[in-house]
Design a protein around this motif. Sequence first.
Motif, PDB file in Angstrom:
ATOM      1  N   GLY A 876       0.801  -1.214   0.000  1.00 48.82           N
ATOM      2  CA  GLY A 876       0.000   0.000   0.000  1.00 48.82           C
ATOM      3  C   GLY A 876       0.834   1.263   0.000  1.00 48.82           C
ATOM      4  O   GLY A 876       1.882   1.343   0.651  1.00 48.82           O
ATOM      5  N   ALA A 877       0.355   2.289  -0.710  1.00 53.71           N
ATOM      6  CA  ALA A 877       1.073   3.558  -0.775  1.00 53.71           C
ATOM      7  C   ALA A 877       1.065   4.263   0.572  1.00 53.71           C
ATOM      8  O   ALA A 877       2.054   4.888   0.967  1.00 53.71           O
ATOM      9  CB  ALA A 877       0.450   4.453  -1.842  1.00 53.71           C
ATOM     10  N   ASN A 878      -0.053   4.188   1.303  1.00 51.27           N
ATOM     11  CA  ASN A 878      -0.111   4.835   2.617  1.00 51.27           C
ATOM     12  C   ASN A 878       0.844   4.164   3.594  1.00 51.27           C
ATOM     13  O   ASN A 878       1.515   4.835   4.391  1.00 51.27           O
ATOM     14  CB  ASN A 878      -1.541   4.782   3.172  1.00 51.27           C
ATOM     15  CG  ASN A 878      -2.501   5.613   2.357  1.00 51.27           C
ATOM     16  OD1 ASN A 878      -2.112   6.599   1.725  1.00 51.27           O
ATOM     17  ND2 ASN A 878      -3.768   5.214   2.341  1.00 51.27           N
ATOM     18  N   ALA A 879       0.911   2.834   3.557  1.00 46.77           N
ATOM     19  CA  ALA A 879       1.822   2.116   4.449  1.00 46.77           C
ATOM     20  C   ALA A 879       3.266   2.481   4.141  1.00 46.77           C
ATOM     21  O   ALA A 879       4.075   2.703   5.059  1.00 46.77           O
ATOM     22  CB  ALA A 879       1.612   0.608   4.313  1.00 46.77           C
ATOM     23  N   ALA A 880       3.607   2.572   2.845  1.00 40.77           N
ATOM     24  CA  ALA A 880       4.969   2.946   2.468  1.00 40.77           C
ATOM     25  C   ALA A 880       5.293   4.360   2.937  1.00 40.77           C
ATOM     26  O   ALA A 880       6.390   4.625   3.440  1.00 40.77           O
ATOM     27  CB  ALA A 880       5.144   2.827   0.960  1.00 40.77           C
TER      28      ALA A 880
END
Length: 1014
Positions: A876-880
């Motif tokens: 996920g982009a948010n997790a990254a």
Amino acid sequence: MKAKSRRLLLGILGGFVVFVAFVVSRFFCFSGWMRYGVSLDECPDGKPRQTLVGYGDSLRRDAWGSVRVGALAHYTTGPSTEDRTVSLSRFTAEAFLVQNGQETPLKPEDGWKATGDLQMARVKLPQVNDGDYLLRFKVKSGLEDSQTLDVPLPIYAPAQIHVLTDRPLYEPGNQVKFRAVALRARDLAPLDGRPGTWTVTDPNGEVLLEERSPAGPWGVASGTFPLDSGAQSGDWRVRWVSGDAVGEQVFRVEPFTLPRFKVEANASKAFYRPGDKPVVRGSVTYSSGAPVVEAKVAITWNVLGDWPPPLDWTTKTLPKNAVTDKGGRFTLDLPVIPADLRGQVTLAANLEATDPAGDRVTGSVSALLAQEPIVVTAVTEIGNGLVEGFNNRMYLRVTDAGGAVLPKAELTVKRAWDPSDKGTVAVADEDGVASLQVDPGPAVNVVIPPMPYRPRPKPAVVTLNQINDLLTGDEPSLGDRKALDGWLAALEPCARFVHGNDSVALGVRVDAGGAVLAVGTDARPLSRCVWQVVKEKRMAPGPERLYQLGYSFGDPGLTDLSSSMQGVPEEPEGLEEMIREAASDARSCLGRNLNEQMELDRFATWKTTKGSKDVAISWANRPKGEDRRMAGNACVEARFQGLQLAQPVDHPAVGFITFAAIPYIEPGDERPQATVMLGYEFMVSAKAGNESLGAAKLRLTPGAVPSIRLRLTPVLATAGGELKLEILRGPDFDGTLPEKVSMTNAGNSTEALTDKEHRSAVFKIPASAEGWLQVSWGGAQAFAYVTPKANLSVALKAEQERYAPGQTAKLLLETRASQKGVSAAVGLFGVDESLGQLMPLPGADAMAKLRPQATMLSAAFGTLDAQALSMGRVRGANAAAAIVARVASPPTAAELDRYVSAQNQSAFTPLEALTDHFYSVLTELHVQTRAWEKEAPATEKMHPATMAGLWQKALAACQQRKEGVEDAYGRTLRLSQLPSDLLTLVDPRMVVVQGTRLPEDIENWLAWVAKEEP
């Protein structure tokens, strides 16, 4: 005339030149300068000897470094042990790189140049494999036609070494197999052919194996070590050392037997909440898979976490034993989870299974207990805090209580302290992480409830610590002991008279039938209570006996009842003590549940009559007040009836008594208190579609806005793509934006112009970029990550799901990079699964430590770190973005190769050559002396001159046999040039055997040699 004048002038000049040459020769050695190229004040005696000194400075493969070499002349003008040195100025040099005797010339970049007394050249090492090499210098000079000096030169790239053994546990007599893989630290490329050495050490640190073993293809080295049948038990170590890189693995040696069966158990659900009844199902099976029927399973429980469970819940209600059924299975029905559960705790159990043959194995099982059905954690861009009146970016990660990610969950975030807040909605990505912008407003006082109060278990209130038979002195019978143990429960109520600790001594007379005939004790209230109990008891039948008993009493932990008394004209003697005794008796009416001190709502009045012992007590309600009071208690009031004084009173008196109940507090025991933090408390609810997944509280602290923040988009970048930088200013920023900003990746830099109007810049990412991208400016930094193009993966499976005993299993192995099959080195070790019951087996991440890691301020959400991102576990982009927000610095790129500097110097010791030749001549001197003693006239005596002559004969005899008779400078050994310790050995008194051959008058040998200089 002119010719005569010319001859005269030439004669004068010639004479002057001769005179000058004569004068100069007294202070300068022309022959040394002409022959050897050295400047000497006086000419050497004998031939000078040459040594070399060599240096390698900052040498590296395929890079320019420097080498230096110098030549020294060693000479003497006197004794053979004298060593004078002077640097040679005229010589030629060559440099070579040598391995296994093979010389590779090192061609100077621009020739050899003189630097002081040394010759220096810039050279480049060729691209050779790692190993131990020699830097060889060859020098030609006036002293030596060719002389060689070797300088050890270890050439090793920075490396990571991983060592593993075929299993973690061995028995004495087993063979240990081990393997190492050598990888270049910069890019983890295999280092083929890298030299290395295996060492194996026992638990005492003694090295039992040291064996050279270079790495083969793919950087892999392997070895074996047979353990002796008497090998010491303990932790052994195997190492593979290569240059300054070391890999180590610890293995255990001890006798063991593989378990014949195993016990396994699992909870039926991932987690349990208050009110749930957990169920654990397990099985006991043989290694063959057959069930173990009627195996007994003993269970020991432990609660891991901050929440203190009720004592009875863990000690009484959790199951302690189970028995397997015909299928080898068992079920544990756990009690209901208490309603006051706080946070999360793990209910862990150790299982010990015993089969019908008596063999035992152990196992474990755990169940997660959770107060809330979901877990919400947060990461912000400002140190995990929030700032009021500011547009905060916050990342939330939501999982169920068991840790399972809830991808694409819809989150609603509300201020828990603001009932009017309708909430902010955000959707989680594939890793359960949502991004949202929030202004929390002013910080508030957040009250954190305390943990439940669990009083510590109290020790036994009554113990019997003394029992003596006064009539016989014998030990009491088992029947009497059993009876006495049974009295303890009946004596516990007497502890209401105890405050702290007390003891009672009794004398008990027992008849043959076991009946208690008499009891003797003192008159204290506690003793009278014990007397009342014991006199009604019985013991086992037997002979008459008289026991002396001693009982110890502890405080029962009851509520205390304090009293305050007043009387008119005054209280009668003994009344106050009588009231305190009655108050102690009334403690059993109040129990243990009082939390705070409280006044009793009713008070007592008393009255005494002249000539009477009776004390009349009556009760009435106290006037109403604001203080909290305890309601009247008929049990308490009954304890104060029928009181009598010891003596009649001589005048009437009246008075009243007020009472207060004081809660018991265990010494050293404190009740948990609520805590208050300044910050924010949010209620976060999650749902998937129309299904509610639950809610949980999230607490955060206030933060502060830095003067500068940098943000890169996207954080998961692509090689060859673009990367946008945003410069975010804080309220205290007063500078100017830069004209250019720079992005770095693995030591390479890329610049971009700053758009000051939009406070941004756009970088073109190089096509070769991979790993971490970093931008720094103004004390702030930002990161992005480019996934490497070739991520190696391995897949392994058996050709068949099941194999019968005796069949050969075939394993199918596939290695891929970038979705394509590639060649790779793979190590396979197979062990019996039951070995994992004795020692932990290595997991899939055993080599993860070799990968360079970014430094984290802390793991995002407590679980996600830079390693998870670099290994492709984050989608996920948010997790990254949340992970990148917690990165402190990228991994330090290891050097591709290492610079090496080394030096060496050849040795010259004049004493070594001198002593070798001297002792040869000395041996011959003894032979010549024996002949002289035999052949010389009897009247002839040995004098120093005679010994000097024999020394010359010894020299001639050795020369005839072609034995060396020179010192280190090539001079024939002269007595006058020998050091005193060697010259003493030539003293006539040391050489002559027949003392009659020596004169009576002794002439000092050393003085004679110094004078005559033979």
